[in-house]
Design an enzyme around this catalytic site. Structure first.
Site, mmCIF file in Angstrom:
data_model
loop_
_atom_site.group_PDB
_atom_site.id
_atom_site.type_symbol
_atom_site.label_atom_id
_atom_site.label_comp_id
_atom_site.label_asym_id
_atom_site.label_seq_id
_atom_site.Cartn_x
_atom_site.Cartn_y
_atom_site.Cartn_z
ATOM 1 N N THR B 120 0.811 -1.215 0.000
ATOM 2 C CA THR B 120 0.000 0.000 0.000
ATOM 3 C C THR B 120 0.850 1.274 0.000
ATOM 4 O OG1 THR B 120 -1.709 -1.185 1.180
ATOM 5 C CG2 THR B 120 -1.799 1.205 1.303
ATOM 6 N N GLY B 159 2.629 -2.917 8.210
ATOM 7 C CA GLY B 159 2.889 -3.249 9.603
ATOM 8 C C GLY B 159 4.345 -3.630 9.804
ATOM 9 N N GLU B 403 -6.986 -5.357 3.492
ATOM 10 C CA GLU B 403 -7.090 -6.524 2.607
ATOM 11 C C GLU B 403 -8.241 -6.378 1.612
ATOM 12 O OE1 GLU B 403 -4.651 -8.497 2.568
ATOM 13 O OE2 GLU B 403 -3.786 -7.699 4.403
#
Lengths: 642, 642
Positions: B120, B159, B403
């Site tokens: 992303t 993350g 997601e």
């Protein structure tokens, strides 16, 4: 960046008072670091702001009840301490005798004490009759002895109580000679004015973290044989005389009037303004953000050009306007009733109570869901605290719970509507807002094509039919029973009763929006745009609640297709004015405090700059720890694992 | 306190592996102070837990891919660091060549590096083709040169990237000799293994606070002429040869397979388990909390005895069971497709992709709304962080976004369904799960009284009719156009297309629930209870979406009244088993971490005890400040104001 854009000049916000200094530019009021602060830092900042504000107000000669406060509250976004102090003042003003007002109000307005309002307990909220704190009258000392008889009776949640307040209004069951006289309010000092230590018999503290309101020290309070003089029971309507005689004057319902006024005043500040902010952020972001292509070979499209995104956001924008106007309607109702009450006429109190309850429930529930939609419509960036949306959401959701739990409020509205419906059917007089309940007739919606559904008469009539039918069928049903069965029957109807109450409020909101647009004294262009919003609000409501309109055949399946078509067409129409329509809410960048919602549309740059300020980027000590877990240097032996 | 109670013995949770030490009792894994910690403290605790867990796993000989991990993840409630490390490993396993797997997987599994997954960007999420990071092949050095050409191209959200990761898989547009070959994955080292400092050309940090996931260092990453060797492009399916020749093997869609597997695996851990927790907390609290009286003169009633409270919570309980079973269905579908893929047969990939997308969207959306209902149903105490509900909510809402954004996912499902619907109508073969699309006929629901609506055949048929009609009418409509108009037409149908996709998933969920109950190999008593839950799930869905069932007259208004009556009757039936039904989820008190939801029902005492631990009760320095604002001592002059 956003292009330069047209302005919609509709006056929605209070005009800034003349020669009003900028609250927002004052560094003490800055909310710049808010998203990075701990609960404790937020509380400390809120206290500093409150004290600073008091100084400013004193300098400027403003009063707590003056017109400036609304503007100030908006400018600081409610992020100050001692707000319950205002409720303390209000409850004494409403429930106290002239003597009590003369004693306490000056102390409070001069901030010689900090007040709170201790009603809710660990074990009891909306059901006030169940409160367990006791106040026993001791005739020998002419005092009330207050006690917290068990854990569940502990006061829990009162704002400003955990760390700040020196005084509070405690609601407790009054006992005289062993007889209970129900819940009454008592002024109790809880902390020393000398050193702020807890008074004898008082246990108090902070209830810990919540979903939001980090700035408020919501507290708990236990009372152990705390004595207050007889004069500390607020006694405008009920008094205990020196010999223990209990005297009541006027309606006992007036005890709840403070709650009614709070319920109405919160709708604008705590619900509609946050909803408008969320719409502003999400809509501005949706004309900056691009994703995927609407047509092959073209540039990626702005996400607000997708029908699905329009269908998420534009109904929320229409809702914000609808609720702005219904708030005016409620204020008018309130002013009318309050004029009567001051003339000792309490006849219109039930109507005000029923409608303020129902509208509070509807407005808070729809607005909470609207802010959630705005947040999710901004994707991952909406989920970042820096968007401003998480804090708007976690705060507005509380409005569904505080000042009366929504389901219970709707059932109170339903009880009133059922009563009115039966009275109206029997030809007895009812308030004008509910005369329609007498007039339901079976019938069919007369619209023949999708354009006719853009007529306010057509859709207002459909809402009226639907609301009247929802209320009437409940009134005609199982409820007409007696004895114990009556209560079982009521419980078994409550899901549908709550729906009926919501149907009524939804109808009135649509009707009021249509009437407001009709009367709008503004340019024709603005009126046209407002009409689109009104149509959208109404048709979105039918589209989303199709079942109740189709149920008795008032609207046919074919007509529902026309409504859907008109509704979807409107999205593309309003899309064009969406940005000016949120600009018209007139929020400054500082007040939005959002990396996504600023006027200039510099979303990505701002997200990056704001993230740099995060304390997580200034922490290094963990690195050693991580390092130790990795195979450092050329060694093949990982220090920790192998 | 809760009474001693019956147990429903249905195996819903993975059995704790034999000789498995208690993770929960280990003090390092304690979540006791979680609600009081800052973002930074949460992150540090998560790293400590992750490292401690690795040590334990090493001692015990467990592997990352072994059966124990699911149990561990449940025990620590996902509150550990380095979870993206697992995605790093998975993407190399799926997309890497044997040589790449041989090089990187051992380094990763032995924790000689910490991996992340950088897909992303600030400006692009779900639309992967729009990613802006570039990887230009330099034939002279046999390297790729990676760059972040502008702010919006910065990687954002990954993350473990903000502070922890040493390596990551960067998705970038591949350029060879000026020609773009689309998005490809590259392994890039971002931090030194020696001192954890950022590598040359790398800018990285933490993106700051979010609505939840304080334990995760979601990060940003900018690349400035970062060179990686040719071997670092994951090349199982696509390769750049030394001379710059681009070679593709197999389907390009396989690049998205990692996302599909993640999407399916998150449904259980991140959605259904939190939903079950929220139901457990809210239902247990609702049999402890009492409010108001159902009958005059009686004790205050447990709030779960009110129909409105039942109507809030019991459908969510039924949903938790329904989604537990649909998750099994999806796992089976996944295993079937994965077996085929390993045989190089990609035919069933579109079906898996379409259904994993649609079910991910439906399950996350309904579960998010269910957790919100549970939170609000607990009133003020639900709003306290100590209830555990705010953190469950603020975390589960992210599942609607990450997601794959839900609306986009639903439209992918819709596209597949429309295709299947047309194929089925033309007599061409379609997957068994969608053959029903060919068989819509006008007709009417045959049920004659409210009891007949408790027949799974009746309601499954109604759902099937409704789903087939929703899909078919879209397939027959404006979509059949060509050229540019085709794209406009598609956009103008997307609101209804998304509804059609949801209708399909809802139907399959009801059908699967009914079939599961039918096949349940357990005591008859349990099967009966499960049948009630299945009925409730189905009828609640019809009650809440009445419009689509009434629209074409398949269900009449009179039948809808029967459905409503049966639905409301079921609430009182399931009420009796509500507590055992949440006990059956088998959460320990430590895992719930809720002052409201513990097994023993000591709600008020626990709220009080936990609040004492709040840091806000240990702060004193503000008191001086407040003191100074009050009129201290006997002086009549307030220090600050007057």
């Amino acid at each position: 960046a956003l292009p330069s854009r047209v302005t919609i000049s509709i006056q929605l916000t209070p005009l800034r008072p003349a020669r009003f200094p900028s609250i927002e530019r004052d560094p003490v009021f800055s909310r710049e670091n808010q998203y990075f602060q701990s609960q404790n830092e937020r509380y400390e900042a809120a206290v500093r702001k409150a004290v600073h504000l008091q100084k400013k107000m004193h300098e400027m000669g403003w009063t707590e009840s003056g017109p400036e406060f609304k503007y100030i509250y908006r400018a600081v976004s409610g992020d100050i301490a001692f707000l319950l102090h205002r409720i303390f003042i209000r409850s004494i003003s409403v429930l106290g005798s002239d003597k009590q007002i003369a004693k306490w109000i000056p102390l409070a307005t001069q901030h010689k004490l900090i007040g709170s309002y201790a009603q809710t307990e660990l074990g009891h909220g909306t059901y006030l009759q169940g409160l367990e704190t006791t106040a026993v009258f001791d005739i020998t000392t002419q005092e009330f002895i207050l006690n917290t008889p068990k854990v569940s009776a502990m006061k829990w949640w009162p704002g400003d109580m955990g760390r700040s307040a020196t005084h509070t209004v405690v609601f407790a069951q009054l006992y005289i000679n062993g007889k209970c006289y129900g819940v009454h309010p008592f002024i109790v000092q809880i902390r020393s004015l000398r050193d702020h230590s807890l008074c004898p018999g008082i246990t108090a503290g902070d209830i810990g973290p919540k979903m939001n309101f980090e700035n408020v020290d919501n507290g708990y309070l236990m009372l152990q044989n705390v004595r207050v003089p007889r004069e500390n029971m607020l006694n405008k309507f009920c008094e205990v005389q020196p010999d223990g005689t209990y005297v009541r004057q006027g309606s006992q319902k007036i005890n709840y009037f403070t709650m009614t006024t709070v319920r109405i005043s919160l709708i604008s500040d705590e619900v509609i303004i946050p909803l408008m902010k969320a719409c502003t952020i999400a809509i501005r972001y949706s004309v900056v953000r691009r994703q995927s292509k609407l047509k092959p070979g073209k540039q990626e499209a702005k996400i607000l050009d997708y029908q699905t995104q329009q269908e998420k956001l534009l109904p929320q924008l229409a809702t914000a306007y609808a609720f702005h106007f219904i708030n005016d309607y409620l204020q008018e109702l309130f002013n009318r009733v309050y004029r009567e009450i001051r003339k000792k006429n309490f006849n219109t109190l039930p109507e005000l109570h029923a409608f303020s309850s129902g509208f509070k429930a509807m407005v808070t529930q729809y607005s909470t869901s609207a802010v959630q939609i705005c947040l999710q419509a901004c994707g991952g960036h909406g989920y970042s605290s820096l968007s401003g949306l998480p804090s708007l959401y976690t705060r507005i959701i509380a409005s569904c719970i505080y000042e009366g739990e929504n389901t219970i409020l709707l059932l109170q509205t339903a009880r009133f509507l059922i009563k009115c419906s039966r009275a109206a059917s029997a030809g007895q007089p009812v308030p004008p807002s509910v005369t329609y309940l007498a007039a339901v007739k079976p019938g069919k919606c007369p619209a023949k094509n999708k354009l006719e559904f853009l007529s306010p008469d057509i859709y207002t009539e459909a809402y009226q039919h639907m609301a009247a039918r929802s209320v009437q069928r409940m009134g005609n049903g199982d409820l007409i029973q007696s004895g114990v069965k009556k209560h079982d029957a009521w419980n078994q109807c409550t899901v549908q009763l709550a729906q009926a109450a919501k149907a009524h409020c939804h109808y009135i909101t649509v009707k009021n929006f249509a009437e407001t647009v009709e009367k709008l004294k503004t340019e024709a262009g603005i009126q046209k745009i407002m009409k689109h919003l009104c149509d959208l609000f109404a048709l979105h409501g039918i589209f989303s609640n199709a079942g109740v309109f189709l149920h008795d055949g008032y609207v046919s399946g074919a007509q529902m297709d026309m409504i859907t078509a008109s509704y979807l067409d409107l999205l593309a129409v309003i899309r064009k004015d969406a940005v000016p329509l949120v600009d018209a809410f007139d929020f400054t960048d500082k007040s939005l405090n959002s990396a996504l919602g600023s006027y200039d549309g510099q979303v990505y740059q701002r997200l990056y700059e704001w993230a740099q300020k995060s304390p997580t980027n200034k922490q290094v000590r963990m690195l050693d720890y991580i390092r130790a877990t990795l195979c450092i240097s050329q060694s093949t032996r990982c220090l920790l694992f192998f």
